[in-house]
Motif scaffolding. Structure first.
Motif, PDB file in Angstrom:
ATOM      1  N   LEU A  16      -4.700   6.351   2.370  1.00 40.27           N
ATOM      2  CA  LEU A  16      -3.399   5.878   1.696  1.00 40.27           C
ATOM      3  C   LEU A  16      -2.555   7.209   1.078  1.00 40.27           C
ATOM      4  O   LEU A  16      -1.432   7.334   0.891  1.00 40.27           O
ATOM      5  CB  LEU A  16      -3.691   4.897   0.368  1.00 40.27           C
ATOM      6  N   VAL A  17      -3.576   7.976   0.439  1.00 43.15           N
ATOM      7  CA  VAL A  17      -3.139   9.535  -0.138  1.00 43.15           C
ATOM      8  C   VAL A  17      -2.477  10.262   0.758  1.00 43.15           C
ATOM      9  O   VAL A  17      -1.480  10.917   0.608  1.00 43.15           O
ATOM     10  CB  VAL A  17      -4.391  10.125  -1.057  1.00 43.15           C
ATOM     11  N   ALA A  18      -3.440  10.260   2.099  1.00 38.59           N
ATOM     12  CA  ALA A  18      -2.625  11.110   2.969  1.00 38.59           C
ATOM     13  C   ALA A  18      -1.146  10.658   3.548  1.00 38.59           C
ATOM     14  O   ALA A  18      -0.532  11.490   3.625  1.00 38.59           O
ATOM     15  CB  ALA A  18      -3.780  11.008   4.155  1.00 38.59           C
ATOM     16  N   ARG A  19      -1.028   9.435   3.456  1.00 37.90           N
ATOM     17  CA  ARG A  19       0.211   8.942   4.046  1.00 37.90           C
ATOM     18  C   ARG A  19       1.370   9.184   3.044  1.00 37.90           C
ATOM     19  O   ARG A  19       2.290   9.593   3.375  1.00 37.90           O
ATOM     20  CB  ARG A  19       0.144   7.458   4.368  1.00 37.90           C
ATOM     21  N   LEU A  43       7.271  11.310  -8.277  1.00 37.27           N
ATOM     22  CA  LEU A  43       7.766  10.262  -7.163  1.00 37.27           C
ATOM     23  C   LEU A  43       6.500   9.737  -6.279  1.00 37.27           C
ATOM     24  O   LEU A  43       6.591   8.615  -5.897  1.00 37.27           O
ATOM     25  CB  LEU A  43       9.148  10.872  -6.485  1.00 37.27           C
ATOM     26  N   ALA A  44       6.022  10.885  -5.609  1.00 33.16           N
ATOM     27  CA  ALA A  44       5.013  10.707  -4.855  1.00 33.16           C
ATOM     28  C   ALA A  44       3.664   9.887  -5.518  1.00 33.16           C
ATOM     29  O   ALA A  44       3.075   8.868  -5.164  1.00 33.16           O
ATOM     30  CB  ALA A  44       4.266  11.805  -4.379  1.00 33.16           C
ATOM     31  N   LEU A  49       0.714   4.664  -6.608  1.00 30.85           N
ATOM     32  CA  LEU A  49       0.258   3.784  -7.615  1.00 30.85           C
ATOM     33  C   LEU A  49       0.794   2.456  -7.326  1.00 30.85           C
ATOM     34  O   LEU A  49      -0.098   1.541  -7.283  1.00 30.85           O
ATOM     35  CB  LEU A  49       0.651   4.144  -9.199  1.00 30.85           C
ATOM     36  N   ALA A  50       1.947   2.364  -6.498  1.00 26.53           N
ATOM     37  CA  ALA A  50       2.317   1.056  -6.090  1.00 26.53           C
ATOM     38  C   ALA A  50       1.536   0.589  -4.808  1.00 26.53           C
ATOM     39  O   ALA A  50       1.328  -0.723  -4.792  1.00 26.53           O
ATOM     40  CB  ALA A  50       3.796   1.327  -5.674  1.00 26.53           C
ATOM     41  N   THR A  51       1.086   1.706  -4.204  1.00 28.61           N
ATOM     42  CA  THR A  51       0.335   1.362  -2.832  1.00 28.61           C
ATOM     43  C   THR A  51      -1.170   0.935  -3.381  1.00 28.61           C
ATOM     44  O   THR A  51      -1.742   0.068  -2.950  1.00 28.61           O
ATOM     45  CB  THR A  51       0.397   2.659  -2.035  1.00 28.61           C
ATOM     46  N   VAL A  52      -1.587   1.463  -4.412  1.00 27.00           N
ATOM     47  CA  VAL A  52      -2.975   1.265  -5.030  1.00 27.00           C
ATOM     48  C   VAL A  52      -2.977  -0.155  -5.420  1.00 27.00           C
ATOM     49  O   VAL A  52      -3.987  -0.999  -5.184  1.00 27.00           O
ATOM     50  CB  VAL A  52      -3.511   2.272  -6.172  1.00 27.00           C
ATOM     51  N   TYR A  56      -5.426  -2.739  -3.759  1.00 22.71           N
ATOM     52  CA  TYR A  56      -6.622  -3.058  -4.194  1.00 22.71           C
ATOM     53  C   TYR A  56      -6.428  -3.765  -5.577  1.00 22.71           C
ATOM     54  O   TYR A  56      -7.566  -4.334  -6.166  1.00 22.71           O
ATOM     55  CB  TYR A  56      -7.236  -1.831  -5.124  1.00 22.71           C
ATOM     56  N   GLY A  57      -5.263  -4.292  -5.878  1.00 23.01           N
ATOM     57  CA  GLY A  57      -5.067  -5.385  -7.017  1.00 23.01           C
ATOM     58  C   GLY A  57      -5.062  -4.779  -8.296  1.00 23.01           C
ATOM     59  O   GLY A  57      -5.593  -5.503  -9.130  1.00 23.01           O
TER      60      GLY A  57
END
Length: 97
Positions: A16-19, A43-44, A49-52, A56-57
């Motif tokens: 996720l971080v890599a992407r 921004l990144a 954080l949105a992806t997390v 992961y909820g």
């Protein structure tokens, strides 16, 4: 933070971080500092954080995130937020009377 990240969580967090960082996943470890990821800015961080939250909820605000320096610290914080709090519930006040 000195907490050790959960290995299984690191296995899912690193990609996720890599992407988000446009960084090779093979080069990311628990010790990888966000500041070392090139043009890593707010921004990144917000995208991560949105992806997390989606993955992961758990919600982590930008201020809390800014205290975390490494991918491993983020993993430990996600794990902490996913783990139910073990503290006992406060006792209800006794009825007046």
């Amino acid at each position: 933070m000195s907490e050790q990240p959960v290995p299984a969580l690191m296995d899912t967090l690193r990609p996720l971080v890599a992407r988000v960082a446009h960084h090779p996943v093979e080069q990311l470890t628990a010790q990888t500092r966000f500041a070392s990821l090139g043009r890593w800015g707010s921004l990144a961080a917000m995208r991560l954080l949105a992806t997390v939250e989606q993955t992961y909820g758990v919600q982590l605000d930008l201020r809390a995130y800014m205290r975390l320096a490494t991918v491993g610290e983020l993993a430990a914080e996600i794990d902490r937020l996913r783990t139910p709090d073990a503290r006992p519930e406060p006792a209800a006040p006794a009825p007046a009377g």
